[in-house]
Motif scaffolding. Structure first.
Motif, short mmCIF file in Angstrom:
data_model
loop_
_atom_site.label_atom_id
_atom_site.label_comp_id
_atom_site.label_asym_id
_atom_site.label_seq_id
_atom_site.Cartn_x
_atom_site.Cartn_y
_atom_site.Cartn_z
N LEU A 88 0.83 -1.21 0.00
CA LEU A 88 0.00 0.00 0.00
C LEU A 88 0.86 1.26 0.00
CD1 LEU A 88 -3.06 0.60 0.21
CD2 LEU A 88 -2.74 0.87 2.67
N GLU A 295 -1.85 -4.64 -9.64
CA GLU A 295 -3.25 -4.42 -9.27
C GLU A 295 -4.05 -4.43 -10.56
OE1 GLU A 295 -4.43 -4.13 -6.22
OE2 GLU A 295 -2.40 -4.36 -5.39
N SER A 297 -7.88 -3.60 -12.52
CA SER A 297 -9.03 -2.71 -12.33
C SER A 297 -10.34 -3.49 -12.33
CB SER A 297 -9.05 -1.68 -13.45
OG SER A 297 -9.38 -2.34 -14.66
N LYS A 298 -11.36 -2.82 -11.79
CA LYS A 298 -12.69 -3.45 -11.75
C LYS A 298 -13.19 -3.69 -13.18
CE LYS A 298 -17.17 -2.88 -9.55
NZ LYS A 298 -18.18 -2.11 -10.21
N GLY A 321 -6.66 -11.00 -2.97
CA GLY A 321 -7.34 -9.95 -2.20
C GLY A 321 -8.85 -10.09 -2.25
N ASP A 322 -9.53 -9.11 -1.61
CA ASP A 322 -10.99 -9.25 -1.49
C ASP A 322 -11.74 -8.12 -2.19
OD1 ASP A 322 -10.26 -7.20 0.14
OD2 ASP A 322 -10.76 -8.21 2.02
N SER A 323 -11.05 -7.34 -3.04
CA SER A 323 -11.68 -6.18 -3.67
C SER A 323 -12.84 -6.56 -4.58
CB SER A 323 -10.67 -5.40 -4.51
OG SER A 323 -9.50 -5.24 -3.81
N PHE A 324 -12.79 -7.76 -5.12
CA PHE A 324 -13.81 -8.11 -6.13
C PHE A 324 -14.73 -9.22 -5.63
CE2 PHE A 324 -9.86 -6.81 -8.39
CZ PHE A 324 -10.31 -5.57 -8.80
N ASP A 325 -14.90 -9.30 -4.31
CA ASP A 325 -15.65 -10.42 -3.73
C ASP A 325 -17.06 -10.58 -4.31
OD1 ASP A 325 -13.60 -11.34 -2.30
OD2 ASP A 325 -14.34 -10.76 -0.31
#
Ligand code: UDP
Length: 468
Positions: A88, A295, A297-298, A321-325
């Motif tokens: 980060l 990283e 992107s969505k 990671g959990d950004s797109f759970d």
């Protein structure tokens, strides 16, 4: 008189750099070198915490030592608390790694040398470190630089003076020109240069690291490349006019890394896909991973998800990671038993499963080598660092993969589906087989990588024991 040749090896804290250095350590140890392998403290802790069965206790080389290899293990602090989120705060982290970390290395090297007075010490570090030449000079060490990307990428960064003279460094962001003046590189388009050579990257952390690292590597005594000579022979020959370079890759598959020496090197715990794959027909599953670092992107994740559904192909997708759970939950429901979404796996094990028919990759160099080793064609979607340049090798030069779209262009789900169907069709099989043969042969006892490695150890010993 010094009796033993002793390598001090310091790993860069990223998965794609750790695995090859660990394998290089066991390879060197198997040739009779004594090794002190140094991991950053937080990496050591990460490896310990994910090792469910304690296989890396007390350290990752225990098994190798039991098999008779002389590999010692040390850790070094990077000056940050273990819980500090390095991903980060990359800029803050690397500012400190550039300014403070070399002093820590200096202290550790002093201690290691003091503890091993009868040895001829040499340093083996990742080329991307920005201090090896200074440390080697101060402690009078032979300096071996280990490059974990293709020789093409090395050569571009190495010849930054020529790029500058010709107006290609810093490279204008939207200018497309062919570069034909670099020694050993027939031709490369500016669009395939590493993004950190572009005008917009000047002053970024990656740019700072790369430029400083390449000033340092020019003072190395030996340079090892995790590539295969047959694939990049003219690039390597041109580099050899300046310093001794040896193509010794891919080290992760070297034959003399017997199973007894096998070391666990994964930073995250691995999901076992074997059972799921057992039920899939040969060549029917697409494996998707963007490596350990970049990283995504969505928008990209969404388009891949819908593209997968449109293609109706079975898939394993590594999503970190959990950004797109919630997106992934939807995809799980829609794809039913056709898809497996996991946080991490043993990639080589997955790629070598007969059910795998294609690899949708970000073009990290380890992933490319692993795909070539397992004979799997690729869909390339490079994002950062060396990846756009690696894509050129895979798609344009070796023809073992296809590009999803031009670099930097937003992805469209229909294009994703179309490219998935193409790569899974078997069209690239012939070229993939050819390249796989060259790779496997290079690691044969009489293959180029093994011969180069033997030559390197001979030259290294001659330099270490020159005065005896
Ligand atoms: N990898 C893995 N499991 C995964 C995804 C990746 O073991 O689920 C490994 C992969 O085998 C490779 C490394 O992580 O050795 C990634 O290195 P690469 O150079 O391909 O990409 P980077 O992570 O450096 O961008």
């Amino acid at each position: 008189m010094a009796s033993k040749a002793h390598a001090i090896m310091i790993a860069l804290p990223y998965q794609g750099h750790i695995t090859p250095l660990i394998n290089l350590a066991t390879k060197l140890a198997s040739k009779g070198f004594v090794i002190t392998f140094v991991h950053l403290e937080f990496i050591h802790q990460m490896m310990l915490s994910q090792s469910r069965d304690n296989t890396i206790q007390p350290d990752l080389f225990s098994g190798a030592r039991e098999s008779g290899l002389d590999i010692r293990y040390e850790t070094i602090s990077d000056g940050f608390p273990l819980e500090f989120d390095r991903a980060l705060h990359t800029d803050e982290y690397w500012e400190s790694m550039l300014s403070d970390f070399p002093h820590r290395v200096d202290e550790l090297v002093t201690e290691i040398i003091r503890a091993n007075p009868c040895s001829a010490h040499f340093l083996v570090t990742d080329t991307l470190y920005t201090w090896p030449a200074e440390i080697a000079k101060k402690h009078n060490l032979v300096n071996v630089s280990f490059w974990t990307e293709p020789a093409l990428v090395f050569s571009l960064a190495y010849h930054i003076d020529l790029l500058t003279e010709n107006g290609h460094f810093p490279c204008k962001d939207h200018v497309e020109e062919e570069i034909k003046y670099l020694p050993g590189i027939e031709s490369i388009s500016t669009k395939d240069l590493m993004p950190y050579l572009k005008e917009s990257a000047i002053g970024t952390t990656v740019h700072k690291i790369e430029t400083r690292a390449f000033q340092q590597v020019k003072k190395a005594d030996f340079i090892l490349h995790n590539t295969v000579q047959e694939f990049e022979s003219s690039t390597l020959s041109a580099l050899n006019k300046h310093q001794p370079n040896y193509a010794i890759g891919p080290v992760n598959f070297s034959k003399n890394l017997g199973t007894n020496y096998a070391v666990s090197n994964s930073l995250w715990s691995e999901h076992d896909c074997t059972h799921w794959l057992e039920h899939k027909p040969p060549g029917s599953v697409l494996y998707i991973s963007f490596g350990s670092l970049v990283e995504i992107s969505k928008q990209l994740v969404e388009e891949i998800a819908y593209g997968l559904l449109l293609s109706e192909v079975d898939f394993i997708w590594v999503v970190r990671g959990d950004s797109f759970d919630s997106l992934m939950d939807n995809l799980r429901v829609e794809s039913k038993e056709k898809g497996l979404i996991i946080p991490w796996c043993d990639q080589i094990r997955v790629l070598s499963d007969p059910a795998i028919g294609g690899f949708f990759t970000h073009c990290g160099w380890n992933s490319i080598l692993e795909s070539m080793w397992c004979g799997v064609p690729m869909i390339c979607y490079p994002l950062e660092y060396d990846q756009p340049t690696n894509r050129k090798l895979v798609v344009d030069d070796w023809k073992i993969g296809i590009s999803l779209c031009d670099y930097g262009i937003s992805v469209d789900r229909k294009e994703v589906a179309k490219k998935i169907k193409k790569v899974m069709s078997g069209d690239l099989k012939h070229e993939v087989k050819k390249v796989n043969r060259i790779l496997v042969d290079a690691l044969d006892a009489v293959g180029s990588s093994e011969r180069n490695f033997d030559q390197f150890t001979k030259d290294l010993r001659a330099k270490l024991f020159v005065s005896e």
